[in-house]
Design a protein around this motif. Structure first.
Motif, PDB file in Angstrom:
ATOM      1  N   ILE A 531       0.845  -1.188   0.000  1.00  0.00           N
ATOM      2  CA  ILE A 531       0.000   0.000   0.000  1.00  0.00           C
ATOM      3  C   ILE A 531       0.884   1.243   0.000  1.00  0.00           C
ATOM      4  N   TYR A 532       0.553   2.220  -0.832  1.00  0.00           N
ATOM      5  CA  TYR A 532       1.381   3.422  -0.978  1.00  0.00           C
ATOM      6  C   TYR A 532       0.548   4.690  -0.767  1.00  0.00           C
ATOM      7  N   GLU A 533      -0.246   4.695   0.274  1.00  0.00           N
ATOM      8  CA  GLU A 533      -1.207   5.764   0.569  1.00  0.00           C
ATOM      9  C   GLU A 533      -0.618   7.173   0.468  1.00  0.00           C
ATOM     10  N   PHE A 534       0.597   7.365   1.018  1.00  0.00           N
ATOM     11  CA  PHE A 534       1.161   8.717   1.101  1.00  0.00           C
ATOM     12  C   PHE A 534       2.362   8.896   0.170  1.00  0.00           C
ATOM     13  N   LEU A 535       2.378   8.102  -0.885  1.00  0.00           N
ATOM     14  CA  LEU A 535       3.487   8.153  -1.839  1.00  0.00           C
ATOM     15  C   LEU A 535       2.957   8.579  -3.202  1.00  0.00           C
ATOM     16  N   GLU A 536       3.563   9.617  -3.789  1.00  0.00           N
ATOM     17  CA  GLU A 536       3.083  10.138  -5.070  1.00  0.00           C
ATOM     18  C   GLU A 536       4.132   9.953  -6.170  1.00  0.00           C
ATOM     19  N   ASN A 537       3.652   9.856  -7.405  1.00  0.00           N
ATOM     20  CA  ASN A 537       4.507   9.843  -8.601  1.00  0.00           C
ATOM     21  C   ASN A 537       5.491   8.672  -8.630  1.00  0.00           C
ATOM     22  N   CYS A 538       5.114   7.528  -8.082  1.00  0.00           N
ATOM     23  CA  CYS A 538       6.005   6.365  -8.085  1.00  0.00           C
ATOM     24  C   CYS A 538       5.303   5.110  -8.596  1.00  0.00           C
ATOM     25  N   LYS A 539       4.225   5.278  -9.341  1.00  0.00           N
ATOM     26  CA  LYS A 539       3.444   4.125  -9.781  1.00  0.00           C
ATOM     27  C   LYS A 539       4.259   3.166 -10.643  1.00  0.00           C
ATOM     28  N   GLU A 540       5.098   3.741 -11.503  1.00  0.00           N
ATOM     29  CA  GLU A 540       5.879   2.889 -12.403  1.00  0.00           C
ATOM     30  C   GLU A 540       6.845   2.012 -11.615  1.00  0.00           C
ATOM     31  N   LEU A 541       7.514   2.585 -10.625  1.00  0.00           N
ATOM     32  CA  LEU A 541       8.435   1.813  -9.788  1.00  0.00           C
ATOM     33  C   LEU A 541       7.689   0.746  -8.998  1.00  0.00           C
ATOM     34  N   LEU A 542       6.536   1.124  -8.463  1.00  0.00           N
ATOM     35  CA  LEU A 542       5.750   0.196  -7.641  1.00  0.00           C
ATOM     36  C   LEU A 542       5.227  -0.974  -8.469  1.00  0.00           C
ATOM     37  N   SER A 543       4.916  -0.721  -9.737  1.00  0.00           N
ATOM     38  CA  SER A 543       4.348  -1.782 -10.580  1.00  0.00           C
ATOM     39  C   SER A 543       5.328  -2.918 -10.813  1.00  0.00           C
ATOM     40  N   LYS A 544       6.621  -2.663 -10.590  1.00  0.00           N
ATOM     41  CA  LYS A 544       7.637  -3.691 -10.789  1.00  0.00           C
ATOM     42  C   LYS A 544       7.777  -4.616  -9.583  1.00  0.00           C
ATOM     43  N   LEU A 545       7.126  -4.261  -8.477  1.00  0.00           N
ATOM     44  CA  LEU A 545       7.187  -5.115  -7.285  1.00  0.00           C
ATOM     45  C   LEU A 545       6.430  -6.414  -7.538  1.00  0.00           C
ATOM     46  N   ASP A 546       6.971  -7.515  -7.038  1.00  0.00           N
ATOM     47  CA  ASP A 546       6.344  -8.830  -7.236  1.00  0.00           C
ATOM     48  C   ASP A 546       5.319  -9.091  -6.132  1.00  0.00           C
ATOM     49  N   ALA A 547       4.353  -8.165  -6.033  1.00  0.00           N
ATOM     50  CA  ALA A 547       3.325  -8.276  -4.986  1.00  0.00           C
ATOM     51  C   ALA A 547       2.026  -8.801  -5.579  1.00  0.00           C
ATOM     52  N   ASP A 548       1.222  -9.431  -4.754  1.00  0.00           N
ATOM     53  CA  ASP A 548      -0.066  -9.949  -5.215  1.00  0.00           C
ATOM     54  C   ASP A 548      -1.097  -8.835  -5.354  1.00  0.00           C
ATOM     55  N   LEU A 549      -1.028  -7.872  -4.460  1.00  0.00           N
ATOM     56  CA  LEU A 549      -1.945  -6.741  -4.511  1.00  0.00           C
ATOM     57  C   LEU A 549      -1.173  -5.459  -4.256  1.00  0.00           C
ATOM     58  N   ILE A 550      -1.420  -4.454  -5.087  1.00  0.00           N
ATOM     59  CA  ILE A 550      -0.839  -3.134  -4.865  1.00  0.00           C
ATOM     60  C   ILE A 550      -1.994  -2.137  -4.863  1.00  0.00           C
ATOM     61  N   ALA A 551      -2.085  -1.338  -3.816  1.00  0.00           N
ATOM     62  CA  ALA A 551      -3.229  -0.434  -3.674  1.00  0.00           C
ATOM     63  C   ALA A 551      -2.775   0.941  -3.208  1.00  0.00           C
ATOM     64  N   GLY A 552      -3.532   1.960  -3.642  1.00  0.00           N
ATOM     65  CA  GLY A 552      -3.189   3.327  -3.285  1.00  0.00           C
ATOM     66  C   GLY A 552      -3.862   3.827  -2.023  1.00  0.00           C
ATOM     67  N   SER A 553      -4.727   3.002  -1.423  1.00  0.00           N
ATOM     68  CA  SER A 553      -5.393   3.392  -0.179  1.00  0.00           C
ATOM     69  C   SER A 553      -5.811   2.147   0.579  1.00  0.00           C
ATOM     70  N   SER A 554      -6.074   2.323   1.864  1.00  0.00           N
ATOM     71  CA  SER A 554      -6.548   1.201   2.683  1.00  0.00           C
ATOM     72  C   SER A 554      -7.908   0.727   2.198  1.00  0.00           C
ATOM     73  N   GLN A 555      -8.722   1.648   1.711  1.00  0.00           N
ATOM     74  CA  GLN A 555     -10.043   1.269   1.188  1.00  0.00           C
ATOM     75  C   GLN A 555      -9.899   0.314   0.005  1.00  0.00           C
ATOM     76  N   GLU A 556      -9.022   0.694  -0.927  1.00  0.00           N
ATOM     77  CA  GLU A 556      -8.784  -0.151  -2.104  1.00  0.00           C
ATOM     78  C   GLU A 556      -8.189  -1.492  -1.690  1.00  0.00           C
ATOM     79  N   MET A 557      -7.247  -1.460  -0.742  1.00  0.00           N
ATOM     80  CA  MET A 557      -6.624  -2.688  -0.257  1.00  0.00           C
ATOM     81  C   MET A 557      -7.654  -3.627   0.356  1.00  0.00           C
ATOM     82  N   LEU A 558      -8.513  -3.096   1.191  1.00  0.00           N
ATOM     83  CA  LEU A 558      -9.519  -3.929   1.852  1.00  0.00           C
ATOM     84  C   LEU A 558     -10.462  -4.556   0.837  1.00  0.00           C
ATOM     85  N   GLU A 559     -10.881  -3.751  -0.136  1.00  0.00           N
ATOM     86  CA  GLU A 559     -11.799  -4.256  -1.157  1.00  0.00           C
ATOM     87  C   GLU A 559     -11.173  -5.418  -1.927  1.00  0.00           C
TER      88      GLU A 559
END
Length: 580
Positions: A531-559
């Protein structure tokens, strides 16, 4: 000024002896003229004693009266229940002048007996009373206020409308007790279940020929004119006049009575909410409701019984039904007397800017308390800001919004790093204080390990995802560090495969990427969340992580997590990687 004092007005007659520095200076019965008022003001006396006043008759005396009557055991039981309940809820600061004589109380008692004599109604109302006493009190309170309101509008068949009001919340008898009596805010899932009381109540009433005509009141009392209500979300043209009236009474009672989750709200504050949310309620009916109570908030433009027009500027002696009016043109102050020889004939206009302005001021004050680390002050304002909100709305509408504003103020160099740390600590303290009362009473899911890198500046981001999962039924374990071995040990001891990383700075992305690779290598069945709630302009870097779920908020993560969990429980073998 305390509630035993009143402002001095020319023409007042002293209701008690007036003492000053222990000396009697004016006797009871003295009439205040211009000269006397001036002399008193010079001595620093701007208020005089008042005789305690209440427009409500003595309910205890009415209880004594029914014992003298030759009533059947059934009628005595129901009439006693009615008066005992009335004794628990009757308050002149809520009812104003609406229930000001014994005849009204006795007539309401007859309607109550008529309704409760029906075995189906009696059984369900007693079930509700046993399950949630506050909901039972609310139902009787709505019955009283709505019946009086119908009478004030010269509506025929007030017995019918009284019974409908008594049964409006009967569906709550079928709602789980842990939700009805929860001390804190309901989660969205709990609220969705609570909302079912409307349809449940309607079906229950429809199933009995004696109550079928009341089903519409149970079904629709939570609708709103702007379509924001439930269950159908219909707008004004589809809501009849009597439901619109019930909407006002229901909300007024809910706000001004003690509830399991909060203290009662003063009548004036409750009426200001109606005015500030004027798109939801019928303004004409609201004016008639205020006329019945004889309670008008400050800022109301009113016409007096003698034809004069003015604005409500205050209320005498802390009693909301005794307004002080400033006459238009002359600016003369007019105090409504307790005998209503002069009274307010009608409300002409309501100032709906007060409530909205107050909310803005409250929010500004809340941010200021956070920035200086004033926990008591922040908690006091917080309680006012959260009224009517679901638990999840509080986390994002208040906690997250406040911290994002604080961080933004730091980026603009308006506040210092010290202010940010103080705000972070204060918000987390509030969250700790409130967490136990917000946690869901519904199903508990699995555990999630919340991992945070060492050196993280702020506590709030990881606490936000931790608490947000907890209030929605997930158990959590928190770990600060970068030891893969320790993480695997915790996961094994907790018997869980879920681990969540909270990233707030780009400097941690590479470190967390390496941790994810190591964890996946050692334990391939792990479900890794980022989860990257308070992180901006790093989507491209984050997309390379080998994670099962990547979310921009706790709401999105929970869903997303909830969907994944349901799929896995159903045995569909969810195996999608980078589900973002």
């Amino acid at each position: 000024m305390n509630e035993n004092q009143k402002k001095i007005f020319i023409g007042d007659q002293l209701e008690r002896d007036l003492l000053h520095d222990g000396r009697l200076i004016l006797k009871q019965g003295t009439i205040i003229d211009t000269q006397l008022k001036s002399r008193l003001n010079k001595w620093g006396i701007y208020s005089i004693p008042k005789k305690p006043f209440s427009p409500l008759p003595s309910i205890s005396r009415l209880k004594e009266k029914i014992l003298e009557k030759n009533l059947s055991s059934e009628e005595l039981l129901i009439q006693t229940l009615y008066l005992d309940t009335l004794l628990a809820i009757a308050d002149e600061k809520r009812y104003g002048y609406s229930l000001n004589d014994e005849e009204k109380i006795e007539e309401l008692g007859e309607i109550f007996f008529e309704a409760m004599s029906n075995q189906v109604i009696y059984t369900k109302m007693m079930e509700l009373k046993q399950k949630d006493y506050h909901s039972f009190l609310h139902s009787v309170d709505v019955f009283i206020l709505y019946t009086l309101f119908a009478q004030s509008m010269k509506v025929k068949e007030t017995h019918f409308f009284g019974k409908a009001a008594l049964l409006h919340d009967i569906g709550k008898a079928e709602i789980p007790e842990q939700i009805l009596t929860k001390k804190g805010k309901l989660t969205i899932a709990e609220f969705e279940l609570m909302k079912e009381h409307t349809t449940i109540g309607s079906k229950l009433l429809m199933s009995n020929k004696d109550t079928a005509l009341f089903a519409d009141f149970a079904m629709n009392h939570h609708e709103r004119l702007d379509g924001s209500g439930y269950p159908a979300g219909v707008t004004s043209e589809y809501i009849n006049l009597y439901i619109k009236a019930l909407m006002i009474v229901d909300v007024y009672s809910a706000l001004t009575l003690m509830r399991s989750y909060r203290e009662p709200m003063p009548a004036l504050q409750a009426l200001e909410i109606f005015i500030s949310e004027n798109e939801k309620y019928d303004g004409s009916l609201l004016g008639q409701f205020m006329n019945m109570l004889h309670i008008y908030p400050v800022g109301s433009l009113v016409e007096l019984s003698d034809g004069r027009i003015g604005n409500v500027i205050d209320h005498s002696s802390g009693l909301p039904f005794l307004a002080v009016i400033e006459e238009k043109g002359t600016l003369q102050e007019i105090e409504i007397p307790s005998n209503l020889s002069l009274n307010i004939k009608r409300a002409i206009h309501f100032d709906n800017t007060n409530g909205k302005t107050e909310k803005k001021l409250l929010w500004k004050s809340f941010i200021n308390h956070l920035l200086i680390g004033n926990k008591e002050g922040a908690l006091y304002i917080f309680e006012q800001l959260t009224d009517g909100k679901r638990a999840e709305e509080i986390y994002y509408g208040i906690f997250a919004s406040a911290m994002k504003q604080v961080i933004h103020l730091k980026e603009q160099q308006i506040v210092t790093s010290t202010n940010v740390f103080l705000a972070d600590d204060t918000v987390c303290t509030l969250m700790n204080f409130k967490l136990s009362s917000y946690v869901s009473t519904l199903q508990t899911f699995e555990k999630v390990l919340i991992a945070t890198p060492i050196g993280e500046d702020l506590m709030f981001p990881s606490k936000l995802i931790n608490d947000y999962l907890m209030i929605n039924g997930w158990e959590t374990v928190r770990y600060e560090g970068s030891s893969v071995r320790q993480m695997l040990k915790i996961l094994q001891s907790c018997s869980t495969k879920y681990i969540c990383f909270s990233i707030t700075s780009p400097v941690y992305i590479e470190e967390i990427s390496n941790l994810i690779d190591s964890l996946k290598l050692l334990k391939p069945d792990l479900v890794i969340l980022v989860i990257y709630e308070f992180l901006e302009n790093c989507k491209e870097l984050l997309s390379k992580l080998d994670a099962d779920l990547i979310a921009g908020s706790s709401q999105e993560m929970l869903e997303k997590l909830s969907i994944m969990h349901r799929v896995q429980v159903n045995g569909s073998g969810f195996n999608s990687r980078k589900h973002n």
